[in-house]
Motif scaffolding. Structure first.
Motif, PDB file in Angstrom:
ATOM      1  N   THR A  43      47.939 -45.419  -5.424  1.00  0.00           N
ATOM      2  CA  THR A  43      47.027 -45.201  -4.220  1.00  0.00           C
ATOM      3  C   THR A  43      45.681 -45.204  -4.495  1.00  0.00           C
ATOM      4  OG1 THR A  43      48.849 -43.959  -3.145  1.00  0.00           O
ATOM      5  CG2 THR A  43      46.828 -43.774  -2.162  1.00  0.00           C
ATOM      6  N   PHE A  44      44.932 -45.837  -3.817  1.00  0.00           N
ATOM      7  CA  PHE A  44      43.354 -45.827  -3.901  1.00  0.00           C
ATOM      8  C   PHE A  44      42.752 -45.604  -2.380  1.00  0.00           C
ATOM      9  CE2 PHE A  44      45.270 -48.966  -6.691  1.00  0.00           C
ATOM     10  CZ  PHE A  44      44.492 -48.607  -7.837  1.00  0.00           C
ATOM     11  N   ASN A  45      41.736 -44.927  -2.380  1.00  0.00           N
ATOM     12  CA  ASN A  45      41.076 -44.087  -1.319  1.00  0.00           C
ATOM     13  C   ASN A  45      39.677 -44.539  -1.265  1.00  0.00           C
ATOM     14  OD1 ASN A  45      43.392 -42.642  -0.083  1.00  0.00           O
ATOM     15  ND2 ASN A  45      43.062 -40.975  -1.930  1.00  0.00           N
ATOM     16  N   LEU A  46      39.341 -45.520  -0.361  1.00  0.00           N
ATOM     17  CA  LEU A  46      37.928 -46.046  -0.267  1.00  0.00           C
ATOM     18  C   LEU A  46      37.295 -45.554   0.709  1.00  0.00           C
ATOM     19  CD1 LEU A  46      38.700 -49.815  -0.773  1.00  0.00           C
ATOM     20  CD2 LEU A  46      38.509 -48.316  -2.435  1.00  0.00           C
ATOM     21  N   ASN A  47      36.136 -44.962   0.574  1.00  0.00           N
ATOM     22  CA  ASN A  47      35.187 -44.331   1.673  1.00  0.00           C
ATOM     23  C   ASN A  47      34.399 -45.349   2.416  1.00  0.00           C
ATOM     24  OD1 ASN A  47      32.847 -44.753   0.090  1.00  0.00           O
ATOM     25  ND2 ASN A  47      32.953 -42.837  -1.038  1.00  0.00           N
ATOM     26  N   ALA A  48      33.469 -44.793   3.213  1.00  0.00           N
ATOM     27  CA  ALA A  48      32.960 -45.665   4.186  1.00  0.00           C
ATOM     28  C   ALA A  48      31.900 -46.794   3.503  1.00  0.00           C
ATOM     29  CB  ALA A  48      32.080 -45.103   4.928  1.00  0.00           C
ATOM     30  N   ALA A  49      31.516 -46.270   2.083  1.00  0.00           N
ATOM     31  CA  ALA A  49      30.612 -47.364   1.555  1.00  0.00           C
ATOM     32  C   ALA A  49      31.185 -48.254   0.596  1.00  0.00           C
ATOM     33  CB  ALA A  49      29.724 -46.519   0.766  1.00  0.00           C
ATOM     34  N   ASP A  50      32.542 -47.685   0.108  1.00  0.00           N
ATOM     35  CA  ASP A  50      33.154 -48.469  -1.061  1.00  0.00           C
ATOM     36  C   ASP A  50      33.787 -49.909  -0.230  1.00  0.00           C
ATOM     37  OD1 ASP A  50      32.935 -46.626  -2.475  1.00  0.00           O
ATOM     38  OD2 ASP A  50      34.939 -45.611  -2.106  1.00  0.00           O
ATOM     39  N   ASP A  51      33.490 -50.963  -1.037  1.00  0.00           N
ATOM     40  CA  ASP A  51      33.896 -52.301  -0.368  1.00  0.00           C
ATOM     41  C   ASP A  51      34.884 -53.280  -1.332  1.00  0.00           C
ATOM     42  OD1 ASP A  51      32.162 -53.034  -2.262  1.00  0.00           O
ATOM     43  OD2 ASP A  51      30.941 -54.439  -0.857  1.00  0.00           O
ATOM     44  N   TYR A  52      35.361 -52.318  -2.617  1.00  0.00           N
ATOM     45  CA  TYR A  52      36.165 -53.356  -3.435  1.00  0.00           C
ATOM     46  C   TYR A  52      37.087 -52.212  -4.274  1.00  0.00           C
ATOM     47  CZ  TYR A  52      33.202 -52.001  -7.311  1.00  0.00           C
ATOM     48  OH  TYR A  52      32.241 -51.388  -8.329  1.00  0.00           O
ATOM     49  N   VAL A  53      38.010 -52.847  -4.821  1.00  0.00           N
ATOM     50  CA  VAL A  53      39.026 -52.231  -5.719  1.00  0.00           C
ATOM     51  C   VAL A  53      39.691 -52.886  -6.791  1.00  0.00           C
ATOM     52  CG1 VAL A  53      40.977 -51.993  -4.021  1.00  0.00           C
ATOM     53  CG2 VAL A  53      40.684 -50.247  -5.902  1.00  0.00           C
ATOM     54  N   SER A  54      39.686 -52.635  -8.057  1.00  0.00           N
ATOM     55  CA  SER A  54      40.484 -53.466  -8.982  1.00  0.00           C
ATOM     56  C   SER A  54      41.655 -52.577  -9.089  1.00  0.00           C
ATOM     57  CB  SER A  54      39.666 -53.661 -10.245  1.00  0.00           C
ATOM     58  OG  SER A  54      40.486 -54.015 -11.184  1.00  0.00           O
ATOM     59  N   VAL A  55      42.842 -53.025  -8.653  1.00  0.00           N
ATOM     60  CA  VAL A  55      43.968 -52.025  -8.690  1.00  0.00           C
ATOM     61  C   VAL A  55      44.601 -51.826 -10.079  1.00  0.00           C
ATOM     62  CG1 VAL A  55      44.552 -52.767  -6.335  1.00  0.00           C
ATOM     63  CG2 VAL A  55      45.466 -54.204  -8.423  1.00  0.00           C
ATOM     64  N   MET A  56      44.251 -52.664 -11.196  1.00  0.00           N
ATOM     65  CA  MET A  56      44.544 -52.664 -12.359  1.00  0.00           C
ATOM     66  C   MET A  56      43.650 -52.086 -13.177  1.00  0.00           C
ATOM     67  SD  MET A  56      47.853 -52.846 -12.236  1.00  0.00           S
ATOM     68  CE  MET A  56      47.853 -53.037 -14.289  1.00  0.00           C
ATOM     69  N   GLY A  57      42.407 -51.633 -12.568  1.00  0.00           N
ATOM     70  CA  GLY A  57      41.352 -51.130 -13.362  1.00  0.00           C
ATOM     71  C   GLY A  57      40.580 -52.216 -14.112  1.00  0.00           C
ATOM     72  N   ASN A  58      39.907 -51.602 -15.272  1.00  0.00           N
ATOM     73  CA  ASN A  58      39.311 -52.527 -16.174  1.00  0.00           C
ATOM     74  C   ASN A  58      40.068 -52.558 -17.487  1.00  0.00           C
ATOM     75  OD1 ASN A  58      37.230 -52.916 -14.248  1.00  0.00           O
ATOM     76  ND2 ASN A  58      35.816 -51.463 -15.410  1.00  0.00           N
TER      77      ASN A  58
END
Length: 331
Positions: free
Chosen positions: A44-59
């Motif tokens: 589960t990933f929680n993005l706040n108002a300023a976040d606009d991307y997520v890499s679900v498998m990280g780096n």
């Protein structure tokens, strides 16, 4: 003659014939392969108002398969291509080009044999890889996939010195950690699939706020649930919670292990209407959001950025297009 024509004229593909004895010992020894990485459970990933991307498998970078040993030979680039399981891939395309003057290129290419082996006589000069592609069965169709360098490096090299370079077919992971650190929201830096959610937010200062607009600070939740194991058995569910804000109107979900998914979208627990929009909307009959318009849930199959063939597929660069999905209140 314009620059494009000059480039085409200069890109002369030099043929090369493979000598089976060129492989050390005359036979490829792939040895025992390590166990595949286990990718399951739920994240589960929680993005706040300023976040606009997520890499679900990280780096992260999956562990590489074991490749047969080779030594460098002057004037030749050679190596193996395999999938993450360590299965050699026949028919993978590897292209190399060289320049001695800084303006004109000469190129050469090869396709891997049944052992996953390729061998290219490199034109004289400073050389680089211009293509590394492989076509896979995907869903009910076929998809061209970029191959990644097993060591993560793809700089130029002197043709006279020769080079050994192995490539691997990935379903997720970082191609180049240096590039990711510079451009973490660029989906082509990852091997996994990607899509982005776009939406309109109700603005209290505006007189135009249709009922379909999403209230500011409301929580958008999108969930990806695998319909079946992915290319290498990946079976992980992803939940992304995003707080709607006037600061941005979209967020991108990247580096999703390639496979079939059911995508659901909700707003504070209520189903959202989804619609495929943009350049990839209904572009291919088998890929994308199906159906193209749905409320609550739909099937998702990632879309190749290009179906032009292996010879035009860049190495170490994701070839999955960013699917654009617009969400809005259904009531």
């Amino acid at each position: 003659m314009n620059a494009k024509l000059l480039f085409i004229a200069a890109l002369l593909f030099v043929g090369c014939s493979k000598d089976p004895s060129a492989i050390e010992g005359g036979k490829a020894d792939w040895g025992i392969q390590p166990a595949l990485p286990v990718v399951n459970g739920e994240a589960t990933f929680n993005l706040n108002a300023a976040d606009d991307y997520v890499s679900v498998m990280g780096n992260s970078v999956p562990r590489m398969p074991n490749f047969p040993k080779l030594s460098a030979r002057s004037g030749v680039v050679r190596g193996y291509v395999a999938d993450l399981s360590g299965n050699p891939l026949e028919g993978a395309y590897i292209g190399v080009r060289s320049t001695a003057t800084g303006g004109s290129y000469s190129g050469a290419s090869d396709e891997t044999d049944v052992n996953g082996y390729y061998e290219i006589t490199v034109p004289w000069g400073a050389a680089e890889f211009y293509a590394a592609g492989y076509t896979i069965d995907y869903g009910e169709g076929r998809a061209v996939v970029s191959l990644g360098a097993a060591d993560g490096k793809l700089g130029s090299f002197a043709s006279a010195e020769g080079l050994v370079k192995n490539f691997v077919l990935l379903s997720y992971g970082v191609f180049n950690k240096d590039l990711v650190s510079q451009k973490p929201r660029d989906p082509t830096n990852y091997a996994g699939g990607c899509f982005y959610i776009t939406y309109n937010v109700a603005d209290a200062s505006s007189v135009y706020n249709p009922e379909t607009y999403i209230p500011e600070n409301a929580e958008i939740q999108v969930t990806l649930t695998p319909d079946e194991p992915g290319l290498f058995g990946e079976n992980k569910k992803f939940v992304i919670n995003k707080k709607a804000s006037l600061q941005n109107y979209n967020f991108i979900v990247m580096n999703v292990p390639i496979g079939r998914y059911t995508l659901t979208a909700k707003l504070n627990g209520k189903p959202l209407r989804m619609e495929a929009v943009g350049r990839y909307a209904n572009l291919y009959p088998y890929f994308g959001l199906k159906p193209g318009t749905a409320t609550g849930s739909a099937k998702l199959l990632f879309t190749p950025d290009t179906q032009s063939g292996n010879s035009l597929t860049l190495p170490n660069r994701g070839n999955w297009g960013s699917l654009q999905i617009k969400v809005e209140r259904a009531e």
